[in-house]
Motif scaffolding. Sequence first.
Motif, PDB file in Angstrom:
ATOM      1  N   GLU A 157       0.830  -1.208   0.000  1.00 41.93           N
ATOM      2  CA  GLU A 157       0.000   0.000   0.000  1.00 41.93           C
ATOM      3  C   GLU A 157       0.861   1.252   0.000  1.00 41.93           C
ATOM      4  O   GLU A 157       1.843   1.346   0.730  1.00 41.93           O
ATOM      5  N   GLY A 158       0.472   2.235  -0.805  1.00 43.03           N
ATOM      6  CA  GLY A 158       1.036   3.577  -0.749  1.00 43.03           C
ATOM      7  C   GLY A 158       0.015   4.475  -0.086  1.00 43.03           C
ATOM      8  O   GLY A 158      -1.183   4.366  -0.346  1.00 43.03           O
ATOM      9  N   LYS A 159       0.468   5.365   0.796  1.00 42.93           N
ATOM     10  CA  LYS A 159      -0.485   6.199   1.538  1.00 42.93           C
ATOM     11  C   LYS A 159       0.122   7.547   1.878  1.00 42.93           C
ATOM     12  O   LYS A 159       1.329   7.756   1.781  1.00 42.93           O
ATOM     13  N   TYR A 160      -0.750   8.462   2.264  1.00 43.88           N
ATOM     14  CA  TYR A 160      -0.326   9.731   2.849  1.00 43.88           C
ATOM     15  C   TYR A 160      -0.957   9.773   4.228  1.00 43.88           C
ATOM     16  O   TYR A 160      -2.173   9.725   4.370  1.00 43.88           O
ATOM     17  N   GLU A 161      -0.119   9.833   5.258  1.00 46.87           N
ATOM     18  CA  GLU A 161      -0.630   9.793   6.628  1.00 46.87           C
ATOM     19  C   GLU A 161      -0.377  11.126   7.314  1.00 46.87           C
ATOM     20  O   GLU A 161       0.713  11.685   7.233  1.00 46.87           O
ATOM     21  N   MET A 162      -1.410  11.634   7.994  1.00 44.73           N
ATOM     22  CA  MET A 162      -1.321  12.898   8.721  1.00 44.73           C
ATOM     23  C   MET A 162      -1.563  12.653  10.205  1.00 44.73           C
ATOM     24  O   MET A 162      -2.499  11.940  10.568  1.00 44.73           O
ATOM     25  N   TRP A 163      -0.710  13.252  11.036  1.00 44.85           N
ATOM     26  CA  TRP A 163      -0.867  13.205  12.484  1.00 44.85           C
ATOM     27  C   TRP A 163      -1.193  14.617  12.947  1.00 44.85           C
ATOM     28  O   TRP A 163      -0.448  15.558  12.683  1.00 44.85           O
ATOM     29  N   PHE A 164      -2.312  14.785  13.658  1.00 45.94           N
ATOM     30  CA  PHE A 164      -2.782  16.095  14.103  1.00 45.94           C
ATOM     31  C   PHE A 164      -2.570  16.254  15.603  1.00 45.94           C
ATOM     32  O   PHE A 164      -3.243  15.605  16.400  1.00 45.94           O
ATOM     33  N   LYS A 165      -1.616  17.104  15.971  1.00 42.28           N
ATOM     34  CA  LYS A 165      -1.399  17.495  17.369  1.00 42.28           C
ATOM     35  C   LYS A 165      -0.579  18.772  17.331  1.00 42.28           C
ATOM     36  O   LYS A 165       0.558  18.753  16.890  1.00 42.28           O
ATOM     37  N   ASP A 166      -1.152  19.859  17.761  1.00 36.17           N
ATOM     38  CA  ASP A 166      -0.460  21.150  17.712  1.00 36.17           C
ATOM     39  C   ASP A 166       0.074  21.417  16.300  1.00 36.17           C
ATOM     40  O   ASP A 166       1.241  21.737  16.101  1.00 36.17           O
ATOM     41  N   GLY A 167      -0.769  21.229  15.318  1.00 38.38           N
ATOM     42  CA  GLY A 167      -0.363  21.349  13.919  1.00 38.38           C
ATOM     43  C   GLY A 167      -0.460  19.984  13.259  1.00 38.38           C
ATOM     44  O   GLY A 167      -0.975  19.029  13.832  1.00 38.38           O
ATOM     45  N   THR A 168       0.054  19.903  12.050  1.00 41.09           N
ATOM     46  CA  THR A 168      -0.023  18.648  11.296  1.00 41.09           C
ATOM     47  C   THR A 168       1.359  18.185  10.899  1.00 41.09           C
ATOM     48  O   THR A 168       2.163  18.971  10.400  1.00 41.09           O
ATOM     49  N   SER A 169       1.653  16.921  11.125  1.00 41.00           N
ATOM     50  CA  SER A 169       2.868  16.279  10.636  1.00 41.00           C
ATOM     51  C   SER A 169       2.420  15.223   9.636  1.00 41.00           C
ATOM     52  O   SER A 169       1.618  14.358   9.978  1.00 41.00           O
ATOM     53  N   GLY A 170       2.932  15.313   8.413  1.00 41.25           N
ATOM     54  CA  GLY A 170       2.497  14.372   7.393  1.00 41.25           C
ATOM     55  C   GLY A 170       3.665  13.646   6.756  1.00 41.25           C
ATOM     56  O   GLY A 170       4.786  14.153   6.730  1.00 41.25           O
ATOM     57  N   PHE A 171       3.375  12.453   6.234  1.00 44.76           N
ATOM     58  CA  PHE A 171       4.408  11.698   5.528  1.00 44.76           C
ATOM     59  C   PHE A 171       3.771  10.781   4.493  1.00 44.76           C
ATOM     60  O   PHE A 171       2.643  10.335   4.641  1.00 44.76           O
TER      61      PHE A 171
END
Length: 180
Positions: A157-171
């Motif tokens: 699988e290819g994906k774009y993952e976002m983590w939301f805590k005091d802003g957004t960190s994505g990879f």
Amino acid sequence: MLKTLYTAGLFMAATCMFAGKAKAQLKGFSIGPYAEIGTPVGDFKDTHNAGFGGGLNADIKLIAGFGVTGSAGFMYFSGKSYDIFDIEGNRVTVKAESIKALPVRVGLKYKFGFPLLYVKAEGGSATFVGGDSDAYKGTAAIFAPGIGIRVLGLDVEGKYEMWFKDGTSGFFGLKASYHF
């Protein structure tokens, strides 16, 4: 933190214990280990290197090409050294703290008419472990859309993952798993 580790461990143990019985009753149930890599984007790439992780993934087929998916694991991003300017205008080199997290995700999966290709969207939480700064303590919300292909038990699988805590960190991530 211990509560999250306990919950993730309990989820994995229960899934493993009932996998054989569930597979006999639910023909579309599968479970297996996964490994993933993540390449940070945006401001996140300025402070952190590519990450890696692994864990346990489970899928349940529903009707009309739909399915439910879930995973629990560990993810690690090492911190980079980067330059900032202090109040007096001097350049100072700092090193970002490494990120260690326990992501738990659940989501929906849809197989197209072509049986090997699917899209999915997952949500969940990433609990940070071992962090010293407030930015990497607590829990972040997760949203991860992706597209993948599954041939027999191998799932990539290819994906774009976002983590939301005091802003957004994505990879951008690449996740490979094998389902039994």
